[in-house]
Each structure stands twice: as structure tokens, then as C-alpha cells.
Scaffold this motif. Structure first.
Motif, PDB file in Angstrom:
ATOM      1  N   UNK A 308       0.851  -1.206   0.000  1.00  0.00           N
ATOM      2  CA  UNK A 308       0.000   0.000   0.000  1.00  0.00           C
ATOM      3  C   UNK A 308       0.880   1.247   0.000  1.00  0.00           C
ATOM      4  N   UNK A 309       0.265   2.365  -0.407  1.00  0.00           N
ATOM      5  CA  UNK A 309       0.990   3.649  -0.415  1.00  0.00           C
ATOM      6  C   UNK A 309       1.350   4.072   1.005  1.00  0.00           C
ATOM      7  N   UNK A 310       0.459   3.770   1.934  1.00  0.00           N
ATOM      8  CA  UNK A 310       0.687   4.155   3.331  1.00  0.00           C
ATOM      9  C   UNK A 310       1.995   3.557   3.845  1.00  0.00           C
ATOM     10  N   UNK A 350      -1.047   3.160  -9.780  1.00  0.00           N
ATOM     11  CA  UNK A 350      -0.594   3.232  -8.380  1.00  0.00           C
ATOM     12  C   UNK A 350      -1.787   3.203  -7.424  1.00  0.00           C
ATOM     13  N   UNK A 351      -2.869   3.907  -7.812  1.00  0.00           N
ATOM     14  CA  UNK A 351      -4.059   3.950  -6.962  1.00  0.00           C
ATOM     15  C   UNK A 351      -4.721   2.564  -6.906  1.00  0.00           C
ATOM     16  N   UNK A 352      -4.776   1.880  -8.032  1.00  0.00           N
ATOM     17  CA  UNK A 352      -5.407   0.548  -8.046  1.00  0.00           C
ATOM     18  C   UNK A 352      -4.534  -0.462  -7.281  1.00  0.00           C
ATOM     19  N   UNK A 353      -3.221  -0.393  -7.465  1.00  0.00           N
ATOM     20  CA  UNK A 353      -2.330  -1.300  -6.727  1.00  0.00           C
ATOM     21  C   UNK A 353      -2.534  -1.088  -5.228  1.00  0.00           C
ATOM     22  N   UNK A 357      -4.011  -3.655  -2.535  1.00  0.00           N
ATOM     23  CA  UNK A 357      -3.142  -3.954  -1.394  1.00  0.00           C
ATOM     24  C   UNK A 357      -3.879  -3.803  -0.077  1.00  0.00           C
ATOM     25  N   UNK A 358      -4.660  -2.720   0.031  1.00  0.00           N
ATOM     26  CA  UNK A 358      -5.439  -2.507   1.261  1.00  0.00           C
ATOM     27  C   UNK A 358      -6.423  -3.639   1.486  1.00  0.00           C
ATOM     28  N   UNK A 359      -7.095  -4.014   0.391  1.00  0.00           N
ATOM     29  CA  UNK A 359      -8.082  -5.103   0.464  1.00  0.00           C
ATOM     30  C   UNK A 359      -7.395  -6.411   0.882  1.00  0.00           C
ATOM     31  N   UNK A 360      -6.218  -6.641   0.294  1.00  0.00           N
ATOM     32  CA  UNK A 360      -5.463  -7.872   0.597  1.00  0.00           C
ATOM     33  C   UNK A 360      -5.087  -7.918   2.084  1.00  0.00           C
ATOM     34  N   UNK A 361      -4.597  -6.789   2.598  1.00  0.00           N
ATOM     35  CA  UNK A 361      -4.179  -6.761   4.014  1.00  0.00           C
ATOM     36  C   UNK A 361      -5.380  -6.952   4.943  1.00  0.00           C
ATOM     37  N   UNK A 362      -6.546  -6.397   4.564  1.00  0.00           N
ATOM     38  CA  UNK A 362      -7.748  -6.554   5.389  1.00  0.00           C
ATOM     39  C   UNK A 362      -8.266  -7.988   5.407  1.00  0.00           C
ATOM     40  N   UNK A 363      -8.101  -8.671   4.275  1.00  0.00           N
ATOM     41  CA  UNK A 363      -8.602 -10.044   4.172  1.00  0.00           C
ATOM     42  C   UNK A 363      -7.668 -11.047   4.836  1.00  0.00           C
ATOM     43  N   UNK A 364      -6.367 -10.665   4.967  1.00  0.00           N
ATOM     44  CA  UNK A 364      -5.389 -11.641   5.467  1.00  0.00           C
ATOM     45  C   UNK A 364      -4.883 -11.317   6.874  1.00  0.00           C
TER      46      UNK A 364
END
Ligand SMILES: [Zn+2]
Length: 364
Positions: A308-310, A350-353, A357-364
Motif C-alpha cells: 500500500x501507499x501508506x 498506483x491507486x489501483x495497486x 493492497x489494502x483489500x489484501x491486508x484486510x482479508x489476510x
């Protein structure tokens, strides 16, 4: 375009390799100047003294100022002349390596590289990044040859902070995808030659090795022990990634790095971390198969590379526009992509990646 392949003349790796430095490099001269980072000096000088014990060779240690600046290279060149040095050596990370390469080049001497971290492609490539004395970027120097010898002691790498190993895996992650993009577009490699089958094979092996051994190697490094997986990743980060990038070319990932380093909030983010996220953006731009995209994302998340960008230090989407503009500046490797890339297209990727990424981290 003629095909071209370059690499270091000699590559040596393993536990206790530092004890073999004299034996492996005695053909390079009788007096050596070791340009050391602070920590490189601490971790290596005793082993180096031991390696040269009882030999006729003279060795000198010099702790350098921390950045590969024009002033630092001049200082080292003066020492080389004064002491009659035959071979310039680097002991440290990217900056010590770039300083030694430039010093050796201008003095027309062989260069020996002893990396104490495996965070970047610097050890095996035939170029340096040079900074002004105030620390701002000055220029790249492209050399007519790659280093004469690269010697990596796996014990030293196992005892270095694991964050360097992780960053090196990020830098290595870009290698295959950037080379693949250059090959597709018939763009030149970093050495300005056509891409060989050999280079592509090294790049692919680099990626496969990361997937196979990356996580296991991280666990070894965190526990300061050497395992076969750590040995594999040291080779992937140093040789496969360095020689791969040199002969395979760069594309989006490294331009994304150049784009984000201009932002003050990314100043402390390591090179390889940004390259890893840049690779995710490249896969979005290429509209790579979902399976491949998630394979890369899963790898990043497993070893702690940003998805993620963060995690790169960016919280304001407006800032991403600036990074995307910078990444698409004239001369950037992003222009090696088929059909080229505009700042807007890169911003979108970059925004879609980041969203995935955010979705992936929330799911895992
Ligand atoms: Zn890199």
C-alpha cells in the motif's frame, strides 16, 4: 541492436568468505585500499587482517563519509596516489560501493566489492550513483566494465539487520518483470545492449528463487543464522538481481522509485521497498493475469514489503500525482514500456495497486 552480456569477473559467496579475500584477489595487486562504512569496518576489518596475515600485500583501511559524493571520491583518489594503491576495495553498502567503483575507475585500477548488506544491486553492476557534497543527486557514472571481484561473506549478511535483506528482495523483485517488459518492447538493457537469453534466464531464476526461499531466508536472517535458503537469497539479491538488471533493463518499478524519492515523506523508505510497490503498479499497467499479480502481492506481504501507499509513507493521494509526474520525466526507464506510459496512466495504476493492497491486508 547487438546483444550484450556483462558481469563481474569473479563472484565468491559463503560463510567465512572474508578469510579468503587475499587468496581470491592476489592477482589484483600488492596494495589494497579498503574504503569502509563505519559498520563495515567494525564487522569486517579483523577478518580481513587475518586473510592478509603473513602475505606481502599491504592493506589500508579508510572510513568514508557516508555518501558517494564527488568530494569523497576526490579524497579517496588522493589517498590512492599517496599510498601507491594497486586495488580499491569497498566494504559496506551501496554508498561505500559506489565511492570505491568511482575511485578505481578514475585511477584506472581494479575494484573489489565486499558488500556487508544485500539491500541493492550495487555490488555486481557496472555503474555508480554519485551525489553532490550536500547529499543531493548528481549523476550516474557508467563504467566500461563490471567489478573485478565481488566477495560476500554469508555470516556478515546473517548478522546485518533483516530490513536490508528484505529491501534487497524488493529490488530483486523488479528484475524479472522489468526485464520482461524491456524484452517485449525491444528496449535496451542498462548496458545499452540487446537482451540475451542468458540475461532473461538469470532474471527468471531471480524471481523463482525469491518465491521459493524468500520467507525462509528472512527467518534465518532474523535469527542471525545461515541456512541454504539464506544463501539462495544472498545470491538472488546480489548476483541474479544485479547482473539481471544490468543486462535485462529497467522499466516501471525503478521509475516509480525515482518518482517517490522526490517526496520528503518517502525519504526514509528504502530503495527496494519502493521498487517492490512499483512492480505491483507495473503489473496493473500491463494488465497482467490476476494470478501473477496476487503471486507478487502475496510474496511482498509475506516478507514485509509494502503493498500500500501508506507503507511507503504516502497518505495524501494528491502527492501521488507529483510522484507519477516525476516517474515519467524524460529519460526515465518507464518509457521502455510498449506504447509508453503517461503520468495519468501511472497514477491510475498506483491507486489501483494501493486499493488491491489494502483489500489484501484486510482479508489476510
Ligand atoms: Zn534497484
Amino acid at each position: 541492436m547487438l546483444k550484450l552480456m556483462r558481469s563481474p569477473l569473479k563472484y565468491v559467496q559463503g560463510q567465512g568468505a572474508l578469510l579468503h579475500v587475499y587468496e581470491e584477489t592476489k592477482n589484483l595487486g600488492k596494495s589494497f585500499l579498503f574504503i569502509c562504512s563505519n559498520s563495515g569496518y567494525k564487522s569486517c576489518h579483523e577478518k580481513l587482517l587475518k586473510s592478509f596475515e603473513g602475505t606481502e600485500a599491504k592493506i589500508y583501511f579508510e572510513i568514508f563519509g557516508g555518501i558517494s559524493s564527488i568530494g569523497e571520491v576526490e579524497k579517496m583518489r588522493a589517498i590512492v596516489k599517496e599510498k601507491g594503491i594497486d586495488c580499491v576495495a569497498a566494504v559496506g553498502g551501496g554508498s561505500a560501493i559506489d565511492t570505491a567503483k568511482a575511485t578505481a575507475h578514475y585511477e584506472n585500477l581494479p575494484v573489489l566489492i565486499i558488500p556487508t548488506v544485500v539491500a541493492t544491486d550495487a555490488p555486481c553492476t557496472g555503474l555508480s550513483v554519485i551525489y553532490h557534497n550536500d547529499g543531493s543527486f548528481s549523476n550516474y557514472i557508467f563504467y566500461p566494465k563490471n567489478p573485478d571481484a565481488v566477495i560476500v561473506d554469508s555470516d556478515i549478511i546473517a548478522n546485518a539487520p533483516a530490513k536490508f535483506l528484505v529491501a534487497g528482495m524488493g529490488d530483486a523483485l523488479g528484475t524479472y518483470f522489468e526485464a520482461r517488459a524491456c524484452e517485449k518492447a525491444k528496449a535496451p538493457s542498462l548496458e545499452n545492449g540487446g537482451i540475451t537469453k542468458s540475461a532473461m534466464a538469470l532474471c527468471r531464476l531471480c524471481y523463482d528463487t525469491l518465491l521459493e526461499d524468500g520467507y525462509k531466508a528472512l527467518k534465518a536472517c532474523e535469527n542471525k543464522v545461515v541456512t541454504p535458503a539464506l544463501e539462495s537469497i544472498i545470491e538472488a539479491n546480489t548476483y541474479l538481481s544485479g547482473v539481471g538488471a544490468d543486462n535485462g533493463g529497467l522499466a516501471v518499478s525503478h521509475s516509480v522509485y525515482n518518482g517517490f524519492t522526490a517526496l520528503p515523506e518517502c525519504e526514509s523508505t528504502m530503495h527496494g521497498s519502493v521498487v517492490a510497490f512499483g512492480t505491483l503498479a507495473q503489473l496493473i499497467l500491463e494488465n497482467a493475469p490476476e494470478e501473477e499479480f496476487y503471486e507478487v502481492m502475496e510474496f511482498c506481504a509475506s516478507v514485509g514489503l509494502p503493498v500500500t501507499l501508506k507503507e511507503l509513507g504516502v497518505t495524501d493521494k494528491e502527492r501521488v500525482h507529483i510522484a507519477a509526474e516525476n516517474a515519467c520525466a524524460e529519460g526515465e526507464s518507464i518509457h521502455n514500456m510498449i506504447g509508453d506510459v503517461t503520468p495519468e496512466q501511472l497514477y491510475n495504476a498506483l491507486i489501483v495497486a494501493d486499493a488491491l493492497g489494502q483489500e489484501y491486508l484486510n482479508l489476510n
